[in-house]
Motif scaffolding. Sequence first.
Motif, short mmCIF file in Angstrom:
data_model
loop_
_atom_site.label_atom_id
_atom_site.label_comp_id
_atom_site.label_asym_id
_atom_site.label_seq_id
_atom_site.Cartn_x
_atom_site.Cartn_y
_atom_site.Cartn_z
N ASP A 188 -0.43 -1.29 0.06
CA ASP A 188 -0.77 -2.81 0.49
C ASP A 188 -2.26 -3.19 0.67
OD1 ASP A 188 -0.70 -4.60 2.92
OD2 ASP A 188 -1.86 -3.80 3.91
N THR A 189 -3.10 -1.61 0.28
CA THR A 189 -4.17 -1.43 0.73
C THR A 189 -4.75 -1.87 -1.07
OG1 THR A 189 -4.19 0.19 1.52
CG2 THR A 189 -6.13 0.12 0.39
N ALA A 190 -3.66 -1.77 -1.41
CA ALA A 190 -4.23 -2.49 -2.67
C ALA A 190 -4.16 -3.32 -3.21
CB ALA A 190 -3.07 -1.57 -4.78
N LYS A 191 -3.06 -4.10 -2.50
CA LYS A 191 -2.82 -5.63 -2.74
C LYS A 191 -4.13 -5.62 -2.18
CE LYS A 191 -0.81 -7.37 0.95
NZ LYS A 191 -0.90 -8.72 1.40
N VAL A 192 -4.56 -6.11 -0.81
CA VAL A 192 -5.63 -6.72 -0.72
C VAL A 192 -6.80 -6.77 -1.60
CG1 VAL A 192 -7.31 -6.51 1.52
CG2 VAL A 192 -4.65 -5.93 2.02
N LYS A 193 -7.10 -5.58 -2.19
CA LYS A 193 -7.81 -5.21 -2.55
C LYS A 193 -7.35 -6.21 -3.92
CE LYS A 193 -8.79 -0.42 -1.44
NZ LYS A 193 -10.62 -0.74 -0.91
N MET A 194 -6.54 -6.04 -4.70
CA MET A 194 -6.45 -6.90 -5.89
C MET A 194 -6.66 -8.46 -5.65
SD MET A 194 -4.12 -4.60 -8.08
CE MET A 194 -3.60 -4.98 -9.14
#
Length: 283
Positions: A13-19
Amino acid sequence: GGTACVVTGQPFDTAKVKMQTFPDMYKGIVDCFVKTYKQVGFRGFYKGTTPALVANIAENSVLFMCYGFCQQIVRRIVGVDRKTKLSDLQNAAAGSFASAFATLVLCPTELVKCRLQAMHEMQLSGKIIQGHNTVWSVVKGVIQKDGPLGFYRGLSSTLLREVPGYFFFFGGYELSRTFFASGRSKDELGPIPLLLSGGFGGSCLWIAVYPVDCVKSRIQVLSMAGKQAGFMGTFVTVVRTEGVLALYSGLKPTMIRAFLANGALFLAYEYSRKLMMKQIDSY
């Protein structure tokens, strides 16, 4: 259920928001994971876990409670008895109605979570000078800048994501359970079919509404740096300046997370519900 969902899926989820928010900074999911680890360390993957836990526990508590009520409303609309089993399509409609109520508790906590997750990128891009690194500092910043209503930035896009998304979420879950049950009662299904059914339901949700979620993340994160356009304004700006594919940035970690996290969510939900029902029956 909400706790199982967060523990399993938070790094993705963290990777999703950053990307989603800064697509130019990352070439893909592996690049995002590597850069996050180098810059912030392992704890960087679990930024925003506290509000994510609060968000998921609150959202899923309200969602599944309202799901039961909405199932009764659907039974009344179609004119069947209270004990009648609903079809997969009717269950999907009940889940869609229930998600509107869950949005009211989800939006504030998700805003805090998204801002914490993308704080490092906001500083790197020069959009803000100094970031807030704790839940309380983000909450205080929102109240000081926008007041209590500031927590509902992105509410319309959250609703646009949740209402149709949860139709596919519950529809996919129930359809998959029907497939695995093959004539038996769905309550007899074991952990593997439940995991796969939950994963399928979560995948259906995110495939259907991912561009809406991308716009929501941008509104909630970039509004830290000043006034941010609404849903349509942000949507049009992204498409014009970055192209349609920018709306799908971060889809890969989202789909991995969707399958794992929602499989864990439904497994924990079904087994905890059965345990509670046994406790009630014993009294």
